[in-house]
Design an enzyme around this catalytic site. Sequence first.
Site, short mmCIF file in Angstrom:
data_model
loop_
_atom_site.label_atom_id
_atom_site.label_comp_id
_atom_site.label_asym_id
_atom_site.label_seq_id
_atom_site.Cartn_x
_atom_site.Cartn_y
_atom_site.Cartn_z
CB SER A 41 -0.92 -0.02 1.23
OG SER A 41 -2.02 0.80 1.02
CB CYS A 45 0.34 8.10 -8.01
SG CYS A 45 -0.67 6.69 -8.52
CB ALA A 305 -4.15 4.55 -9.20
CE1 TYR A 435 -20.05 32.00 -12.59
CE2 TYR A 435 -22.35 32.52 -12.08
CZ TYR A 435 -21.07 32.94 -12.43
OH TYR A 435 -20.81 34.26 -12.62
C1 LIG Z 1 5.77 6.30 -11.01
C2 LIG Z 1 4.33 5.99 -11.19
C3 LIG Z 1 3.39 7.00 -11.18
C4 LIG Z 1 2.05 6.71 -11.38
N1 LIG Z 1 1.15 7.75 -11.36
C5 LIG Z 1 -0.16 7.47 -11.52
C6 LIG Z 1 -1.13 8.50 -11.44
O1 LIG Z 1 -0.79 9.67 -11.19
N2 LIG Z 1 -2.43 8.19 -11.63
C7 LIG Z 1 -2.84 6.89 -11.89
O2 LIG Z 1 -4.03 6.65 -12.04
N3 LIG Z 1 -1.95 5.89 -11.93
C8 LIG Z 1 -0.62 6.15 -11.77
N4 LIG Z 1 0.28 5.13 -11.79
C9 LIG Z 1 -0.21 3.76 -12.07
C10 LIG Z 1 -0.74 3.12 -10.82
O3 LIG Z 1 0.20 3.24 -9.81
C11 LIG Z 1 -1.04 1.67 -11.13
O4 LIG Z 1 -2.02 1.62 -12.13
C12 LIG Z 1 -1.54 0.92 -9.92
O5 LIG Z 1 -0.62 0.97 -8.88
C13 LIG Z 1 -1.78 -0.55 -10.30
O6 LIG Z 1 -2.12 -1.25 -9.17
P1 LIG Z 1 -1.86 -2.81 -9.09
O7 LIG Z 1 -2.35 -3.24 -7.75
O8 LIG Z 1 -2.38 -3.49 -10.27
O9 LIG Z 1 -0.27 -2.99 -9.18
P2 LIG Z 1 0.88 -2.36 -8.31
O10 LIG Z 1 0.43 -1.16 -7.61
O11 LIG Z 1 2.05 -2.25 -9.21
O12 LIG Z 1 1.18 -3.48 -7.22
C14 LIG Z 1 1.62 -4.74 -7.59
C15 LIG Z 1 2.40 -5.33 -6.43
O13 LIG Z 1 2.49 -6.72 -6.64
C16 LIG Z 1 3.74 -7.19 -6.20
N5 LIG Z 1 4.02 -8.44 -6.88
C17 LIG Z 1 4.14 -8.68 -8.20
N6 LIG Z 1 4.35 -9.97 -8.44
C18 LIG Z 1 4.36 -10.59 -7.24
C19 LIG Z 1 4.55 -11.94 -6.84
N7 LIG Z 1 4.75 -12.91 -7.72
N8 LIG Z 1 4.53 -12.23 -5.53
C20 LIG Z 1 4.33 -11.25 -4.61
N9 LIG Z 1 4.14 -9.96 -4.94
C21 LIG Z 1 4.16 -9.62 -6.23
C22 LIG Z 1 4.67 -6.06 -6.60
O14 LIG Z 1 5.84 -6.09 -5.80
C23 LIG Z 1 3.83 -4.82 -6.33
O15 LIG Z 1 4.09 -4.31 -5.04
C24 LIG Z 1 1.63 5.38 -11.59
C25 LIG Z 1 2.57 4.34 -11.57
C26 LIG Z 1 3.91 4.64 -11.36
C27 LIG Z 1 4.91 3.52 -11.34
#
Ligand SMILES: Cc1cc2nc3c(=O)[nH]c(=O)nc-3n(C[C@H](O)[C@H](O)[C@H](O)COP(=O)(O)OP(=O)(O)OC[C@H]3O[C@@H](n4cnc5c(N)ncnc54)[C@H](O)[C@@H]3O)c2cc1C
Length: 559
Positions: A41, A45, A305, A435
């Site tokens: 968690s 972003c 996100a 507004y």
């Molecule tokens: C730098 C950055 C900026 C961003 N800015 C924005 C924004 O401004 N607005 C927006 O909407 N989105 C943004 N995003 C995208 C957003 O963060 C992602 O869409 C969102 O976090 C996806 O959520 P998720 O749970 O699918 O994956 P993630 O948040 O990537 O989480 C996946 C997790 O799974 C873990 N994992 C993977 N494989 C395994 C495994 N085999 N075993 C155990 N753990 C594992 C990883 O370690 C990771 O911690 C940004 C992303 C980044 C990298």
Amino acid sequence: MERKRILVVGGVAGGASCAARARRLSESAEIIMFDRGEYVSFANCGLPYYVGDVIKKEENLIVATPELFRSRFKIDVRLQSEIVAVDRQNSRIQVKDCRSGQIYYEKYDALVLAPGASPIRPNMPGIDLAGIFSLRTIPDSRQIKDWIAQRNARRATVVGGGYIGMEMTENLVNLGLAVTIVEMQSHVMPMLDSEMVSPIHAELVKHGVTLRLNETVTGFKQNKDGSISAELKSGRTEKADLVILSLGVRPEIRLAQEAGLEIGRRGGIRVDKRMRTSDEKIWAVGDAVEVKDVITGQWAVIPLAGPANRQGRIAADTIMGRNAEFRGVQATSVVGIMGLVVACTGVNEKTLRNMEIWDKPVPFEKVYLHPGHHVGYYPGASPISLKLIFSRKDGLVVGAQAIGRQGVEKRIDVISMAIQKKATVFDLEEAELCYAPQFGSAKDPVNIAGMIAANVLRGDARIVHWDALEKSPAFLLDVRNPSEYRQDHIEGAVNIPLDELRGRMGEVPKDQEVWSYCAVGQRSYYAARALSQYGYDIKNLSGGFITYTLREALDFISE
Ligand SMILES: Cc1cc2nc3c(=O)[nH]c(=O)nc-3n(C[C@H](O)[C@H](O)[C@H](O)COP(=O)(O)OP(=O)(O)OC[C@H]3O[C@@H](n4cnc5c(N)ncnc54)[C@H](O)[C@@H]3O)c2cc1C
């Protein structure tokens, strides 16, 4: 109560939302959330802003700690625990404790895959050199920060001009680095149509950013002084103290693939509307899945996100027997770039044209407008450039893009909701929005967009677009004031200011099509309404001179 054992792989946006929601729905469930990283968690972003020192403390990136998950939600969080295999036959996963190397198994009643997506790192010479970074985790951001500080970095190359590329550019510039962006397309922010992007290019250039557009990196070399040269297809090299790779992400599908789950055409885990995979005991959410685009109806991978959080919630609901369904994605997003706010929702023109459905079978239309973010008489109004895309058949709104400095995301959010509810331009025309002078206008930019589009569909306003001007056989009528005309005008245009038009109609040919324009399209609309009632064959240039010059600026910067 039935005691379900729910295992969640990945503890950030999708995974953590799912786990917490599952607990809210069931006190009896046993919930274990695994992450191979050191955190759950956390705010991915926020990472660019941590690199840029806007977010000062690393701990501020942690939204919830494992302790909080334990104490508040009775969720067992296991960090540095990688799931290495899913044994579907025995409904169990294989877990590797990354600290001890120990392997163990956990059984599940429901398994949720939320492993996210991994940054694309193309296989090319020098890609693994020290100083070439991707940004996904807190340790990534820490390494970038340390590298900049320890090497006293002065120059950076950012490869890829999407969201993360833009955010990293802004933050590196704010740290005092000279940044070069290398982008293989003709413009940054490929999710927007090209003519909308030129204010971003102009803003980047104003801040000293070098743009290398239509350029591809073919490899990297380390120089004797420790710097890295990016070699470009054109033969040019870009030397810098660090390189940020922001080339997009690829769904993490290894686990799912090896477990034999269905993978979709777009390379994401295939799920149904309830976020269930091809195995009825396994759900998948977030960046790892592909979902339906609500407008095109096609499968799409949209790493954002918001969808990840909502999908996590829906997976928990359906695991607990509730009737929840994901509505699909429409890629609603916003990014800040050097004070500019850039937001979009729905489909863009480029995509509709690539799908060959821009003009058939149901044609689409677009309108441009440049209203103030609030009324002009209240100090501080700043313009929003807005493009609205809709169906010619019934006015269904399908997409919008907007750029400005204030109030941009508010308008795109309203239009996003309109798209989700299948609203038309006639609905936007009638939308009741809040507004007061410092916040908007009695006719909000969203209303105005709806009114302009509705005028087109009702036949009250015939429009033409900037891209038709080059080959135009029409008589070009500039209805702005002479001082505006003298400053700049479209080549060949004849200036008759709107307020003089009724007395000078004789100067406008009746046997030729007339295209009128002003600064943004409003005065020329009045002119068009008047002239059409006197029998002139007249069309209005949508978005006026400003839209026309947006395109010109793009040509200039791409050279
Ligand atoms: C730098 C950055 C900026 C961003 N800015 C924005 C924004 O401004 N607005 C927006 O909407 N989105 C943004 N995003 C995208 C957003 O963060 C992602 O869409 C969102 O976090 C996806 O959520 P998720 O749970 O699918 O994956 P993630 O948040 O990537 O989480 C996946 C997790 O799974 C873990 N994992 C993977 N494989 C395994 C495994 N085999 N075993 C155990 N753990 C594992 C990883 O370690 C990771 O911690 C940004 C992303 C980044 C990298």
